[in-house]
Enzyme design. Structure first.
Site, short mmCIF file in Angstrom:
data_model
loop_
_atom_site.label_atom_id
_atom_site.label_comp_id
_atom_site.label_asym_id
_atom_site.label_seq_id
_atom_site.Cartn_x
_atom_site.Cartn_y
_atom_site.Cartn_z
N ASP A 121 67.51 68.75 46.02
CA ASP A 121 66.52 67.93 46.71
C ASP A 121 65.11 68.51 46.66
O ASP A 121 64.20 68.02 47.34
CB ASP A 121 66.95 67.70 48.17
CG ASP A 121 68.08 66.69 48.23
OD1 ASP A 121 68.01 65.68 47.51
OD2 ASP A 121 69.04 66.92 48.98
N ASP A 179 71.48 59.88 44.18
CA ASP A 179 70.21 60.23 44.85
C ASP A 179 69.36 61.17 43.98
O ASP A 179 68.14 61.19 44.08
CB ASP A 179 70.47 60.97 46.19
CG ASP A 179 71.66 60.47 46.98
OD1 ASP A 179 72.59 59.94 46.36
OD2 ASP A 179 71.65 60.64 48.19
N1 GLY Z 1 71.19 62.59 50.12
C1 GLY Z 1 70.11 61.81 50.48
C2 GLY Z 1 70.44 60.66 51.34
O1 GLY Z 1 71.11 60.82 52.34
O2 GLY Z 1 70.03 59.59 51.04
#
Ligand code: GLY
Length: 402
Positions: A121, A179
């Protein structure tokens, strides 16, 4: 993330509009003299003003615990970049130096993330904070932090798999979640900033494998593909945050739409545009996309129509649909995004000033199967809502919004 070029006319318009309003004034009831757009920007401004005075750098507001207490994001939390990012975006929208100072303060508060390598992330964390900061100020220190962050993200790439690893935790072997498309923008940016093609090659390989392995024939996406780290063979396709392995988790679909739209913008490669259009088609024509276009948290739960909506998915989709409309000239994408934004700007989703722990939007779902962040405000809903509003203003300047 690109949003607005400097647009002094619009900035001036908002400065005039906002002049004379009290910081502590309560949100006015909706009335005919105040458009949904001006109201949502004014509420955002007031909430972010209160939040930036109340919260401290390094302990950013993330969401709300079930007992109503604030859930904080420390620098290593995957959501740590969104609050500084929202401050940069409101500064961009109204040009108020107060928000620039606050954005700088809260960006400095997550300074250590550039050396962190234990999550995929890093793209979110860097692009929203340092990325917006660099775009709006040209501060070279922000550029250096972004490049260091991209190098940290690149350590998570495997040639054997051809993807960036999402998570380190068990029980997965080499998990890649949809994601992760969002984090590629840090790599495409770094490739251009440094001239090092390896960053772009990683992003291309990851995106191509995501099309091949995450997407189903109907153009919906699995949440997670678990690979064998030695040879890149697929072990399992499944969900973690969605309703079921074969269901369509709404935010995952939103990340994919945004991610492939962004990859087309960054690379000009047609197959990314085609993928974005296919995802858009899946979403726009889905029989369980509600009339107000704010999706249920998953398109396939057994409880629809009596299930939670996810404002964060709507905000991400709105921002992505707006960009896709500029890349395709398809007005249907624009109209859908506009409907989403208008409905997010109504009293059902938009906070009352001084309420909602100073978040802007209500009613997001983070991780329902994990009993976490169900029907609460969440910082990334606010960030993508502001980004979408900024894109909308840029696209409609000179036209009347009502
Ligand atoms: N992992 C990112 C979200 O919860 O969208």
């Amino acid at each position: 993330m690109i949003i607005l070029k400097k647009n002094f006319r619009i900035v001036l318009m908002f400065l005039i509009m906002l002049a004379g309003r009290s910081v502590h004034a309560q949100q006015k009831p909706e009335n005919q003299n105040e458009t949904w757009l001006t109201r949502s920007i004014e509420v955002s401004r007031q909430q972010l003003l209160l939040a930036s005075k109340y919260y401290a750098p390094g302990m950013n507001p993330r969401s709300v615990w079930p007992n109503g207490e604030l859930r904080y994001a420390t620098p290593r939390d995957w959501t740590s970049g969104f609050f500084p990012g929202s401050l940069w975006l409101i500064y961009e929208l109204n040009g108020d130096q107060f928000f620039k100072t606050q954005a700088e303060r809260f960006t400095a508060g997550i300074d250590s993330v550039q050396y962190f390598t234990h999550t995929h992330d890093l793209g979110f964390m860097h692009r929203c904070s340092y990325g917006n900061g660099y775009r709006l100020t040209g501060n070279e220190a922000y550029k250096e932090a972004l490049i260091t962050g991209a190098r940290s993200l690149a350590t998570r790439y495997s040639d054997a798999v051809g993807c960036i690893r999402s998570w380190d935790m068990p029980p997965y072997n080499y998990p890649v979640i949809v994601d992760n498309m969002m984090n590629l923008e840090l790599l495409t940016w770094a490739s251009k900033a440094t001239g090092e093609s390896k960053f772009m090659e990683m992003a291309l390989s990851h995106a191509n494998n995501t099309i091949k392995n995450h997407y189903r024939p109907d153009n919906s996406s699995y949440h997670l593909v678990d690979y064998n780290p030695k040879n890149g063979k697929i072990i399992e396709k499944m969900t973690v945050q969605g309703y079921a392995d074969e269901s369509s988790w709404a935010r995952g679909q939103a990340w994919g739409l945004y991610g492939f739209t962004m990859m087309y913008r960054e690379t000009n490669r047609e197959h990314y545009l085609e993928q974005a259009k296919k995802i858009a088609h899946f979403l726009m024509n889905h029989p369980r996309l509600p009339e107000n276009k704010i999706p249920y948290w998953d398109f396939d739960t057994n409880h629809i129509p009596n299930d939670y909506r996810d404002a964060s998915a709507a905000a991400i989709m709105a921002s992505a649909f707006l960009e896709l409309s500029t890349l395709t000239d398809n007005s249907e994408y624009f109209l859908l995004a506009e409907t989403m934004l208008k409905n997010l700007s109504g009293s059902q989703y938009l906070a009352e000033v001084g309420q909602n722990n100073y978040f802007i939007l209500k009613h997001s779902v983070g991780h329902l199967p994990g009993y976490s962040e169900i029907d609460v405000p969440i910082n990334y809903a606010d960030y993508y809502f502001l980004e979408a509003l900024a894109r909308y203003i840029n696209m409609t300047k000179g036209k009347k919004n009502d």
